[in-house]
Design a protein around this motif. Structure first.
Motif, mmCIF file in Angstrom:
data_model
loop_
_atom_site.group_PDB
_atom_site.id
_atom_site.type_symbol
_atom_site.label_atom_id
_atom_site.label_comp_id
_atom_site.label_asym_id
_atom_site.label_seq_id
_atom_site.Cartn_x
_atom_site.Cartn_y
_atom_site.Cartn_z
ATOM 1 N N HIS A 167 72.733 44.809 42.310
ATOM 2 C CA HIS A 167 71.927 43.601 42.162
ATOM 3 C C HIS A 167 70.935 43.433 41.289
ATOM 4 O O HIS A 167 70.629 44.953 41.131
ATOM 5 N N SER A 168 70.770 42.426 39.600
ATOM 6 C CA SER A 168 70.103 42.835 39.359
ATOM 7 C C SER A 168 68.369 41.846 40.182
ATOM 8 O O SER A 168 68.901 40.831 41.092
ATOM 9 N N LEU A 169 67.714 42.385 39.110
ATOM 10 C CA LEU A 169 65.997 41.852 39.663
ATOM 11 C C LEU A 169 65.293 40.937 38.636
ATOM 12 O O LEU A 169 64.733 42.040 37.724
ATOM 13 N N LEU A 202 68.337 47.457 46.375
ATOM 14 C CA LEU A 202 69.196 46.439 46.044
ATOM 15 C C LEU A 202 69.625 46.681 44.506
ATOM 16 O O LEU A 202 71.017 46.607 44.532
ATOM 17 N N CYS A 203 68.560 47.319 43.941
ATOM 18 C CA CYS A 203 69.213 47.481 42.378
ATOM 19 C C CYS A 203 69.784 47.928 41.998
ATOM 20 O O CYS A 203 70.934 48.244 41.171
#
Length: 341
Positions: A176-178, A171-172
């Protein structure tokens, strides 16, 4: 992606809106976390659902989401699929308090709306083709294609139910950021020398609140059953209160759980009860003084914690100051929280 409660709800509503839906689940059964919810009782939501219960740096985002689909919309969906709801202290259950009844209603809706179900498939990577406007979900065996993906794989708190964080890196890569992961609704590990494997399954029922080192309450107060499992405590009030704990543990600030199994009694009233018990049966062994007051598995560690090692000594040997101490400790079970499980 993900066949837990969120994935089932998302798939069901997407199918209601005309989408062609496939659920890909890495375990061999859908809804395993749902079936296990609150020991199989199925607590699916709460009337106090609002943005303050979420850990986020953007509370406005959560608020906007809940304005679109909050508790009233949730109840409307459960009514539509045939679940009769019971309210217990703001916690919402199916009327039968059986998680499986919610699961059954979900399964009927998915089948009725031709949702494809793929079990035992671990998605290892997700890529996106801008040219074809297609996502590719790659497993060890095959690649699924989809115009849209809803990722409902949970965090990392329940690997036994499928939530292990294995898709986060992918996802990153997609942009996206985590944020740093923290335990949310989980049991708590406590520091107590007197609890052991002999206390497995012991319980207290009462109010639970989080306190700082000065004894000041720093959380909401909850009521319910607290279960002791070796060095951990769990139960609905512990799970609820665990949301507050990481804020202090992250900063290495000491934090304590205060359990009061006698919220409707004052310390003075407990002293009177103990004195009456002693006067009626002064020769009765001290450990029997607490029968019907606290779980019998907790009587030995409780007596040890106040310095009493001879459980067979006569109750009449207790002095007034001993009774005052015992009454205080009966109302004030205090444990230092050292970790989230």
């Amino acid at each position: 992606m993900g066949g837990g409660p969120s994935g089932l709800m998302a798939a069901m509503i997407a199918s209601w809106n005309g989408a062609e839906v496939r659920i890909v689940e890495r375990k061999g059964k859908l809804g395993k976390k749902l079936l296990a919810a609150t020991n199989g009782r199925g607590n699916f939501s709460n009337l106090e659902l609002n943005e303050t219960h979420y850990f986020t740096s953007d509370i406005s985002f959560v608020k906007k989401v809940l304005e679109r689909f909050g508790i009233f919309q949730t109840l409307s969906v459960f009514e539509e699929i045939g679940v009769l709801v019971k309210n217990s202290d703001s916690k919402l259950f199916p009327y039968t308090e059986r998680s499986k009844d919610i699961w059954t209603c979900f399964m009927h809706e998915l089948e009725n709306n031709n949702v494809e179900i793929v079990l035992n498939y671990q998605i290892n990577d997700i890529t996106y083709s801008k040219e074809n406007k297609i996502f590719y979900l790659k497993s060890d065996y095959t690649t699924f294609e989809s115009e849209k993906i809803i990722v409902a794989t949970g965090g990392m708190s329940s690997p036994q139910f499928g939530s292990n964080g294995s898709i986060f890196q992918s996802l990153c890569t997609l942009g996206h950021s985590l944020i740093g992961l923290r335990p949310g609704l989980v049991p708590l590990k406590i520091n107590d020398d007197y609890l052991s494997k002999d206390n497995l399954g012991a319980k207290l029922i009462g109010t639970v609140v989080l306190e700082n080192a000065q004894g000041i309450e720093i959380s909401k107060k909850y009521f319910g059953e607290v279960l002791f499992k070796n060095e951990t405590i769990t139960g609905i009030p512990i799970i609820q209160i665990s949301n507050f704990v990481h804020r202090y543990l992250d900063k290495k600030i000491p934090v304590y759980i205060h359990i009061d199994p006698f919220p409707t009694y004052t310390q003075t009233q407990l002293e009177e009860i103990l004195l009456k018990k002693i006067n009626l049966r002064p020769k009765k062994p001290i450990y029997l003084l607490f029968t019907s007051m606290i779980d019998e598995k907790l009587i030995p560690p409780f007596l040890n914690s106040i310095g009493i090692e001879d459980f067979l000594m006569s109750s009449e040997a207790l002095e007034l100051r001993d009774i005052e101490l015992i009454a205080n400790r009966l109302k004030y079970w205090k444990f230092e929280v050292i970790d989230c499980c």
